[in-house]
Write a protein that holds these residues in place. Structure first.
Motif, PDB file in Angstrom:
ATOM      1  N   HIS A  50     -16.208   1.739 -15.366  1.00  0.00           N
ATOM      2  CA  HIS A  50     -15.209   2.502 -14.611  1.00  0.00           C
ATOM      3  C   HIS A  50     -15.908   3.652 -13.890  1.00  0.00           C
ATOM      4  N   ASP A  51     -15.717   3.737 -12.572  1.00  0.00           N
ATOM      5  CA  ASP A  51     -16.419   4.763 -11.798  1.00  0.00           C
ATOM      6  C   ASP A  51     -15.526   5.255 -10.654  1.00  0.00           C
ATOM      7  N   PRO A  52     -14.890   6.411 -10.834  1.00  0.00           N
ATOM      8  CA  PRO A  52     -13.943   6.897  -9.814  1.00  0.00           C
ATOM      9  C   PRO A  52     -14.610   7.249  -8.484  1.00  0.00           C
ATOM     10  N   LEU A  53     -15.953   7.366  -8.469  1.00  0.00           N
ATOM     11  CA  LEU A  53     -16.624   7.676  -7.210  1.00  0.00           C
ATOM     12  C   LEU A  53     -16.778   6.427  -6.349  1.00  0.00           C
ATOM     13  N   LYS A  54     -17.094   5.309  -7.014  1.00  0.00           N
ATOM     14  CA  LYS A  54     -17.317   4.073  -6.267  1.00  0.00           C
ATOM     15  C   LYS A  54     -16.019   3.328  -5.994  1.00  0.00           C
ATOM     16  N   VAL A  55     -15.032   3.547  -6.863  1.00  0.00           N
ATOM     17  CA  VAL A  55     -13.745   2.881  -6.669  1.00  0.00           C
ATOM     18  C   VAL A  55     -12.690   3.960  -6.497  1.00  0.00           C
ATOM     19  N   GLN A  56     -12.246   4.124  -5.253  1.00  0.00           N
ATOM     20  CA  GLN A  56     -11.236   5.154  -5.032  1.00  0.00           C
ATOM     21  C   GLN A  56      -9.889   4.529  -4.762  1.00  0.00           C
ATOM     22  N   GLY A  57      -8.973   4.811  -5.643  1.00  0.00           N
ATOM     23  CA  GLY A  57      -7.651   4.212  -5.539  1.00  0.00           C
ATOM     24  C   GLY A  57      -6.692   5.109  -4.788  1.00  0.00           C
ATOM     25  N   TYR A  58      -5.410   4.941  -5.076  1.00  0.00           N
ATOM     26  CA  TYR A  58      -4.377   5.647  -4.337  1.00  0.00           C
ATOM     27  C   TYR A  58      -4.044   6.992  -4.962  1.00  0.00           C
ATOM     28  N   GLU A  59      -4.034   8.039  -4.138  1.00  0.00           N
ATOM     29  CA  GLU A  59      -3.512   9.336  -4.558  1.00  0.00           C
ATOM     30  C   GLU A  59      -2.114   9.466  -3.969  1.00  0.00           C
ATOM     31  N   TYR A  60      -1.343  10.415  -4.485  1.00  0.00           N
ATOM     32  CA  TYR A  60       0.024  10.596  -4.019  1.00  0.00           C
ATOM     33  C   TYR A  60       0.002  11.147  -2.601  1.00  0.00           C
ATOM     34  N   ASN A  61       0.585  10.412  -1.657  1.00  0.00           N
ATOM     35  CA  ASN A  61       0.581  10.849  -0.265  1.00  0.00           C
ATOM     36  C   ASN A  61       1.780  10.239   0.470  1.00  0.00           C
ATOM     37  N   PRO A  62       2.960  10.852   0.318  1.00  0.00           N
ATOM     38  CA  PRO A  62       4.170  10.256   0.901  1.00  0.00           C
ATOM     39  C   PRO A  62       4.104  10.163   2.426  1.00  0.00           C
ATOM     40  N   ASP A  63       3.355  11.069   3.089  1.00  0.00           N
ATOM     41  CA  ASP A  63       3.287  11.028   4.550  1.00  0.00           C
ATOM     42  C   ASP A  63       2.592   9.766   5.034  1.00  0.00           C
ATOM     43  N   SER A  64       1.427   9.461   4.427  1.00  0.00           N
ATOM     44  CA  SER A  64       0.745   8.227   4.816  1.00  0.00           C
ATOM     45  C   SER A  64       1.597   7.015   4.492  1.00  0.00           C
ATOM     46  N   GLN A  82       0.839  -1.212   0.000  1.00  0.00           N
ATOM     47  CA  GLN A  82       0.000   0.000   0.000  1.00  0.00           C
ATOM     48  C   GLN A  82       0.867   1.253   0.000  1.00  0.00           C
ATOM     49  N   ALA A  83       1.929   1.240   0.817  1.00  0.00           N
ATOM     50  CA  ALA A  83       2.796   2.411   0.906  1.00  0.00           C
ATOM     51  C   ALA A  83       3.446   2.720  -0.442  1.00  0.00           C
ATOM     52  N   LEU A  84       3.845   1.657  -1.152  1.00  0.00           N
ATOM     53  CA  LEU A  84       4.454   1.879  -2.470  1.00  0.00           C
ATOM     54  C   LEU A  84       3.452   2.525  -3.420  1.00  0.00           C
ATOM     55  N   ASN A  85       2.189   2.119  -3.287  1.00  0.00           N
ATOM     56  CA  ASN A  85       1.146   2.737  -4.101  1.00  0.00           C
ATOM     57  C   ASN A  85       0.962   4.205  -3.752  1.00  0.00           C
ATOM     58  N   LEU A  86       1.051   4.506  -2.453  1.00  0.00           N
ATOM     59  CA  LEU A  86       0.853   5.895  -2.015  1.00  0.00           C
ATOM     60  C   LEU A  86       2.048   6.780  -2.345  1.00  0.00           C
ATOM     61  N   GLY A  87       3.212   6.175  -2.420  1.00  0.00           N
ATOM     62  CA  GLY A  87       4.432   6.962  -2.589  1.00  0.00           C
ATOM     63  C   GLY A  87       4.778   7.284  -4.024  1.00  0.00           C
ATOM     64  N   LEU A  88       3.810   7.183  -4.916  1.00  0.00           N
ATOM     65  CA  LEU A  88       4.097   7.402  -6.338  1.00  0.00           C
ATOM     66  C   LEU A  88       3.239   8.529  -6.879  1.00  0.00           C
ATOM     67  N   ASP A  89       3.891   9.582  -7.382  1.00  0.00           N
ATOM     68  CA  ASP A  89       3.160  10.707  -7.972  1.00  0.00           C
ATOM     69  C   ASP A  89       2.893  10.405  -9.444  1.00  0.00           C
ATOM     70  N   ARG A  90       1.711   9.842  -9.693  1.00  0.00           N
ATOM     71  CA  ARG A  90       1.397   9.381 -11.042  1.00  0.00           C
ATOM     72  C   ARG A  90       1.255  10.531 -12.033  1.00  0.00           C
ATOM     73  N   LYS A  91       0.713  11.657 -11.534  1.00  0.00           N
ATOM     74  CA  LYS A  91       0.516  12.802 -12.433  1.00  0.00           C
ATOM     75  C   LYS A  91       1.865  13.309 -12.939  1.00  0.00           C
ATOM     76  N   LEU A  92       2.790  13.463 -12.015  1.00  0.00           N
ATOM     77  CA  LEU A  92       4.131  13.932 -12.392  1.00  0.00           C
ATOM     78  C   LEU A  92       4.778  12.948 -13.364  1.00  0.00           C
ATOM     79  N   MET A  93       4.573  11.673 -13.089  1.00  0.00           N
ATOM     80  CA  MET A  93       5.137  10.630 -13.950  1.00  0.00           C
ATOM     81  C   MET A  93       4.635  10.795 -15.390  1.00  0.00           C
ATOM     82  N   LEU A  94       3.326  11.035 -15.529  1.00  0.00           N
ATOM     83  CA  LEU A  94       2.756  11.136 -16.868  1.00  0.00           C
ATOM     84  C   LEU A  94       3.182  12.417 -17.575  1.00  0.00           C
TER      85      LEU A  94
END
Lengths: 350, 537
Positions: free
Chosen positions: B346-360, B311-323
């Motif tokens: 596909h429904d981003p409201l019902k399925v919420q994935g990982y956003e970039y959050n290095p602190d968490s 989970q932490a690896l998922n949180l520690g990745l800034d996908r927007k910057l990557m793209l």
């Protein structure tokens, strides 16, 4: 006669060891070639069926024996597979469905990737490579001889120095480097003036769907391939002509009042061509091998392109077909050169 | 003798001079595009990858096809009916579909239901051993499941309900072809295809170019104004783009990382200097890019065994910057599960994935028991050379949350083989939808499937139960709800690092119109119009 028999035998041995060596390297790579013939998903035993079809489920030595049996004109088996693939064979000693010694034309199997027969692929590709090699050789001989004559006649002048140093450069630059430089300069930077393509093969389809032969796609690869032999021929020609010009009969020719032109062209050049042509035959085989890299740079679809593509896809039958072709060319030319010497050079004959 | 030689030299020079001036005047209106990979076969049962799929799509039709918005619409079948129990599919065929003219077939030969049953039986036959035979594995009992009732009625019987089946039937594998031609050409059918499509085969110089001409008798009528399609196979994307800029190609798809800055801005628009010459369309592409974690075959002591670390690896990745930094904005951050945007479920409201959050991410890592006295062991990530820049970027991002990553570059085919044999514990991969249904992605985590599709060896009984239920649920809303639940389980368990949902970038000349992007990345030429330049002839 005896030596011919030994040459033949050793050639076969070389061929078999090349096949064994190359195929062991490929088979030992941690890749399943059968898997590469599928898309991203395979289930339901299709992969296992494919492996069995391609004999990939057998141990390595068995696979190799099967392959050698297939490519040999004399083999052992019941012939059912050859029949289904349309390979003509003759099995004289045993009944229809039992195994026995059979005579056949060599069967190179089919490409894993496309299912096309390797013989057909080679028949498609070999003429292109041969055209390329012959054109390169013609360019090399034509310009090499002329430059060599010029350099010899103006020995020690500035022009001679220039020709010599450029030819040293020509010898030392590998053909794939000159290929890339030529492609970039004449196929890209000065494209508007040269009208040449960066890449391309000689057989193509034009924009209205007709088959065309695009000879201009031969120019750059042929030059790239011809650079090294050109440089070598220049040097050979120069030294051989210089050697001849100091011979006694040259002085005789001059003394009997022949013009300079007649002396050089009729007597000197003619005689100094001998060592050049001997070198050319020997070079031809390695030219075919050098064509691999040049073809890859220019995307020229000859044997070189075929081999590289087969390597990327682990297309073992195609790869082995190409290796066997190159082996045969090398062995054939070596034998020719060997016997050529025997016939033309009395020193070797003794 | 001398005379002869000079004659040959003269002849050779003349030949060279003549051949230099080969004129390629455009008599026809031909659509020219490039494909990086060679076509290995034009037989639709071998349409395993994009190169083969595009060509067979022009040449053949199936019972049904996809429209631009990924709905299943009629093609050779004009209507169909699925029985109450979801087991019997009955198709009524059009009666005016003609096969292309060819010497192997009677003129004006129409498609019948027997051709349909022959084509599908051929697809699953062990003798042909098609790479598409998996479509019907465990779903039908055998060849007798495909039956022609009369000339225009075709019946297919499944042994268990499988709702995505209509999507499967849109795949090129299920194209309809005539038995007499397959039997006439045998293994050479691969280079002598006879179908019903909008274009018919003319010529194929293998590995060099393919030329198709318009089928004047296409049953649907045609809306494009093309006389032919020419596909070239330039293996180098850079050179293909140069050819597009030089006007020798009409259409190029995909991106080339070394060329991207010469075409696109950081935001993913065409550079102004290119806008005069080219058009660009970006469309979602049903391709999910991810890093897969093998859930069974992890080395002893690997931190990837711990859920919090994944989970932490998922949180520690800034996908927007990557793209933005690597792909000039082509692609969308994968922050709503494994099923990519572009699919209706596909429904981003019902399925919420990982956003970039290095602190968490740091909190999760310390929660897992790792700190400065007990640092995380190094993680090994396997990739092929095409994705070295992407994985390097990811490794650098993870460094910031204290995770050391070692990147191992393998040759593509070796990497794929390693994934199949579960010998690479952590790998970069992507999954393209075989048919436009979320099931095509979610099947990758069903424990009863081998690798592929289940490359991560993921096993979760709740997930399996939901999967089994979803493929039998006919009600769309209810099925989507199940898909969302499955996606949420994947986010929680994190057997993958979600990277991005791919997009296609289609570049084409100004005189081309009617190009539409679609999520299965199929080149649909139905509406393409090519304006001919004045004075081109």
């Amino acid at each position: 006669m005896k030596s011919l028999f030994y040459t033949f035998l050793s050639s076969i041995l070389v061929l078999v060891s090349a096949v064994v060596l190359i195929s062991s390297i490929i088979y030992l790579a941690p890749v399943d070639p059968a898997r590469l013939t599928f898309g991203q998903r395979t289930d339901g035993g299709a992969l296992e069926r494919k492996q069995a079809e391609l004999f990939l489920d057998k141990p390595l030595h068995i696979q190799m024996l099967y392959y050698l049996n297939d490519i040999s004109p004399v083999g052992y088996g019941d012939g059912v597979r050859y029949k289904s693939k349309g390979i003509p064979y003759y099995k004289p000693f045993v009944a229809e469905y039992s195994s026995g010694v059979l005579f056949k034309i060599p069967y190179f199997r089919e490409s894993f990737q496309s299912g096309r027969s390797v013989s057909a692929l080679l028949i498609d590709a070999i003429p292109k490579t041969i055209i390329l090699a012959i054109t390169a050789m013609m360019i090399a001989i034509f310009f090499g001889v002329i430059l060599g004559i010029i350099a010899a006649l103006v020995k020690d002048s500035l022009l001679d120095q220039v020709i010599l140093s450029v030819s040293v450069l020509g010898i030392s630059v590998p053909s794939y480097v000159s290929a890339i430089i030529l492609a970039l300069v004449f196929g890209f930077l000065f494209r508007d003036y040269t009208g040449l393509n960066l890449q391309g093969s000689i057989f193509d389809i034009n924009d209205i769907g007709d088959e065309v032969i695009v000879w201009k796609n031969l120019i750059l690869p042929a030059i790239a391939l011809g650079v090294r032999p050109l440089a070598i021929i220049t040097q050979l020609m120069r030294s051989s002509l210089l050697d001849i010009l100091t011979q006694d009969y040259m002085r005789t020719a001059k003394a009997k009042g022949l013009t300079f032109k007649k002396v050089v062209i009729n007597h000197a050049v003619k005689n100094s061509l001998n060592p050049v042509f001997t070198a050319v035959t020997g070079w031809f085989a390695s030219l075919l091998a050098g064509a691999f890299f040049v073809e890859n740079v220019f995307n020229f679809k000859g044997v070189g392109g075929l081999t590289v593509n087969a390597l990327i896809n682990y297309d073992i039958p195609v790869l082995l077909g190409c290796v066997i072709f190159v082996c045969i060319v090398f062995i054939g030319i070596n034998i020719l050169v060997d016997y050529g010497y025997r016939i033309f050079d009395p020193k070797v004959r003794g | 003798m001398k005379l002869y030689i000079s004659r040959y030299i003269f002849l050779f020079t003349v030949v060279l001079l003549i051949s230099c001036g080969d004129d390629q005047s455009e008599v026809y209106n031909v659509f020219r595009y490039n494909q990086i990979n060679h076509i290995t076969s034009l037989d639709p049962v071998f349409a395993k990858s994009q190169n083969n799929i595009w060509a067979t799509h022009h040449l053949f039709d199936g019972l049904v096809r996809l429209d631009d918005s990924l709905n299943v619409v009629p093609a050779i079948a004009k209507s169909w009916n699925i029985s109450e129990d979801g087991l019997t599919y009955t198709f009524i065929l059009q009666d005016n579909v003609k096969f292309h003219k060819n010497k192997c077939i009677d003129e004006n030969r129409r498609v019948t239901a027997r051709d349909v049953s022959y084509s599908l039986r051929r697809l699953i036959s062990e003798k042909v051993n098609s790479p598409g035979s998996w479509l019907f594995t465990d779903k039908v009992d055998g060849p007798e499941s495909f039956e022609a009732e009369d000339d225009t009625t075709f019946v297919m019987k499944l042994n268990q309900p499988f709702i995505p089946m209509m999507g499967i039937l849109t795949m090129q594998y299920c194209s309809i072809l005539p038995q007499e031609c397959v039997e006439y050409y045998k293994s050479d059918f691969r280079s002598n295809p006879v179908g019903t499509g909008q274009f018919q085969f003319k010529r194929w110089e293998e590995n060099q170019a393919l030329f198709l001409v318009k089928n004047e008798e296409y049953f649907g009528g045609t809306n494009h104004n093309l006389d032919g399609i020419k596909t070239t196979f330039i293996p180098d994307k850079k050179i293909a783009f140069l050819e597009l800029l030089n006007g020798n190609l009409d259409f190029v798809n995909g991106l080339e990382s070394s060329f991207i800055h010469d075409l696109l801005t950081q935001e993913g628009d065409l550079l102004s200097k290119r806008k005069e010459a080219l058009n660009l369309i970006k469309a979602p592409y049903l391709n999910s890019e991810y890093l897969g974690i093998n859930m069974v075959n992890q080395p002893e002591g690997s931190p990837l065994r711990v859920k919090e670390i994944r989970q932490a690896l998922n949180l520690g990745l800034d996908r927007k910057l990557m793209l933005t930094s690597l792909r000039n904005g082509v692609g969308k951050p994968a922050n709503a599960g494994f099923v990519p945007s572009g699919l209706p479920s596909h429904d981003p409201l019902k399925v919420q994935g990982y956003e970039y959050n290095p602190d968490s991410a740091l909190i999760l890592i310390s929660k897992a028991g790792y700190d400065s006295s007990n640092p995380l062991p190094e993680i090994e990530l396997f990739t092929n050379k095409d994705y070295l820049d992407l994985t390097t970027f990811i490794a650098r991002q993870w460094q910031e949350i204290g995770v050391k990553t070692k990147i191992e570059v393998l040759e593509s085919s070796i990497l794929r083989d390693g994934m199949r044999k579960s010998s690479v514990p952590f790998f970069r991969a992507s999954w393209i939808a075989d048919y436009p249904d979320a099931e095509s992605f979610l099947c990758m985590f069903y424990s009863k499937y081998p690798a592929p599709p289940n490359y991560t060896n993921y096993s979760n009984s709740e997930y399996d139960m939901l999967y089994e239920k979803a493929i039998k649920t006919e009600d769309i809303a209810e099925r989507y709800e199940l898909y969302h639940q499955m996606d949420n389980i994947l986010i929680e368990d994190a057997p993958v690092i979600f990277l991005f949902y791919d997009e296609t970038a289609l570049f084409f000349q100004k005189n081309i119109s009617g190009v539409s992007g679609n999520a299965v990345n199929l080149l649909m030429v139905d509406d393409i119009k090519k304006e001919r330049e004045i004075g081109a002839d």
